[in-house]
Design an enzyme around this catalytic site. Structure first.
Site, short mmCIF file in Angstrom:
data_model
loop_
_atom_site.label_atom_id
_atom_site.label_comp_id
_atom_site.label_asym_id
_atom_site.label_seq_id
_atom_site.Cartn_x
_atom_site.Cartn_y
_atom_site.Cartn_z
N CYS A 296 0.88 -1.18 0.00
CA CYS A 296 0.00 0.00 0.00
C CYS A 296 0.91 1.22 0.00
O CYS A 296 1.04 1.91 1.01
CB CYS A 296 -0.92 0.00 1.21
SG CYS A 296 -1.92 -1.49 1.40
N GLU A 321 0.38 0.48 -5.79
CA GLU A 321 -0.53 1.59 -5.48
C GLU A 321 -1.57 1.70 -6.60
O GLU A 321 -1.24 2.04 -7.73
CB GLU A 321 0.24 2.91 -5.36
CG GLU A 321 -0.62 4.13 -5.13
CD GLU A 321 -1.62 3.97 -4.00
OE1 GLU A 321 -2.84 4.14 -4.23
OE2 GLU A 321 -1.18 3.67 -2.87
N CYS A 414 -2.34 3.85 10.70
CA CYS A 414 -2.30 5.10 11.46
C CYS A 414 -3.62 5.29 12.19
O CYS A 414 -4.35 6.26 11.97
CB CYS A 414 -2.02 6.28 10.53
SG CYS A 414 -1.66 7.80 11.43
#
Length: 479
Positions: A296, A321, A414
């Site tokens: 990714c 990607e 994240c």
């Protein structure tokens, strides 16, 4: 009706047709436009509201376009980002002062009220200036009646300080809800933080407060090209605490720095640097084969760091990607490095299995980087989590299938939300031929409260502890 009004209307031949005037121009004294800083902030807020735009992209472009710099730029930034961050709190205060729900107020008026309320509650701006400038703009946008409504609401808000409003409006018998309200977060996000903190749930206030702090700019020196010490000397920064490549900046535009322009350094949060480095430190069961994968990859910061580290040992990186513009950013950020960029879906990449090291830094809610996108906390919803968790499980499964026996997968996200972190990893451990590695040693020298999960195998970074984004990481070995 007067005699003059009885007469039929006749257009005078020497009079030019007049443009229709707004109501605010037809009566009363001439109103003043907002000053440039407030106007930029208001225009940015309207763009965020109307187009679901990101404030951190919209506002800098407006400031550049209008030549707003220095203190005016700082004020516009504070108004825009602060209003976006505290929207939920501001709306509650506005609703109480107006006696009506925010969704019944015209969206333009509501953005004006939010901007005015933020100045009253969270800045040192003189109350008269905050009220009068907002009322003037309401008159320009609408009419005197609605300007009067804005005036009444803001004067009611100005009559009390923020603490007084908090004491009245914050939940009383719900500690998590109260912390969420006081720190202007949706309650579901505060609950997600509480769950992730676990035994350290007493740090919730600090974790929420850190989302309102302006994040320090972090640079990553490219390994093999520039040391962190040299980069710090070149840009007037300081060497980072944890990553051997990190440099902290106190301010300014990092894109204008020569090392960044020349590809010797990247703008990259120190937590992201530690994630990429951790993959390279994970022990393999067999010798290194030199095939590394970033599943990714966009926008390419971690890919660039991986490739620079891999180049020192002869490893090459394949970067996946699927989104075109993000793939282009990967190519820009990895220029001159041994990286192949593929525009394919990571869940069905068509790649030949057998990679030694695989990074899968998955799309997520971004709850770990709320300080960077001020409007994100109100844009995300709990309903976003299940679909993202499904995508994360699928991407991790694909990463495992592409890893050779004895190779390592590093799962990262994240977000501290347990459904996106330990939940995804636990599912992989049940379903796929992998075992959990002890991840905290891969993040050395970070030592302050990074272990998480039932066995303490994983890593959760926090802004209030480490000054990084709230990155989660788990290293898995393919059996």
């Amino acid at each position: 009706m007067s005699p003059a009004q009885d007469k039929p209307y006749r257009k005078r031949p020497d009079r030019k047709p007049q443009r229709p005037q707004r109501p605010s121009q037809q009566r009363g004294p001439r109103r003043k436009n907002l000053d440039p800083a407030r106007q930029a902030a208001f225009d940015a807020l309207r763009t965020v509201s109307e187009r679901d735009a990101y404030a951190n992209l919209v506002l800098p472009a407006l400031l550049r376009e209008r030549g707003i710099t220095g203190r005016d730029a700082a004020f516009a930034t504070e108004l825009t980002y602060g209003t976006c961050r505290t929207r939920g709190l501001l709306d509650a205060v506005i609703a109480a002062a107006a006696g009506r729900p925010p969704d019944t107020i015209d969206p333009v008026l509501l953005d004006l009220l939010r901007m005015g309320s933020y100045q009253l509650l969270r800045t040192r701006v003189d109350a008269h200036a905050a009220v009068s400038t907002t009322v003037e703009q309401a008159g320009l946008e609408f009419d005197s009646a609605r300007a009067g409504f804005v005036n009444g609401v803001l004067r009611t808000i100005a009559a009390r300080d923020e603490q007084s409003w908090l004491d009245e409006l914050a939940p009383r018998n719900d500690p998590v809800g109260r912390a969420a309200f006081v720190h202007a977060h949706p309650r579901w996000i505060a609950q997600a933080f509480t769950d992730a903190l676990g035994a350290a749930a007493g740090e919730l206030d600090a974790a929420l407060a850190s989302d309102d702090e302006r994040p320090q700019v972090h640079l990553a020196a490219r390994p093999g090209v520039l040391t962190a010490a040299d980069l710090a000397d070149a840009v007037g920064g300081t060497v980072g605490r944890f990553s051997p490549y990190a440099v902290y900046l106190t301010g300014g535009d990092p894109g204008g720095l020569a090392p960044v322009r020349d590809g010797q350094a990247l703008v990259q949060d120190e937590g992201s640097q530690l994630v990429a480095r951790a993959l390279t430190l994970a022990p393999l069961d067999d010798r290194e084969g030199g095939r590394w994968l970033d599943l990714c990859a966009g926008p390419g910061g971690k890919t660039a760091l991986l490739a620079a580290l891999g180049a020192q040992s002869g490893a090459a990186v394949t970067a996946v990607e699927p989104t075109g513009h993000r793939a282009e950013l990967v190519e820009v950020n990895t220029r001159g490095l041994p990286v192949e960029v593929l525009r394919v879906d990571g869940r069905d990449s068509g790649l030949e299995p057998g990679f030694d090291r695989v990074l899968v830094d998955v799309p997520c809610t971004g709850l770990g980087a709320l300080r960077r996108r001020p409007e994100a906390r109100w844009r995300r919803q709990p309903s976003d989590v299940p679909a993202l968790a499904k995508l994360q499980r699928e991407l991790l499964a694909a990463a495992i299938s592409l890893t050779r026996p004895g190779g390592v997968v590093l799962y990262a996200t994240c977000s501290p939300h347990l459904a996106e972190t330990v939940g995804v990893v636990a599912d992989a451990l049940r379903r796929h031929p992998v075992t959990a590695l002890d991840t905290p040693p891969l993040f050395d020298p970070v030592a302050d409260g990074i272990a998480t999960g039932p066995s303490g195998h994983y890593v959760q970074l926090w802004p209030h502890r480490h000054g990084t984004d709230a990155m989660f990481a788990a290293a898995l070995r393919r059996q």
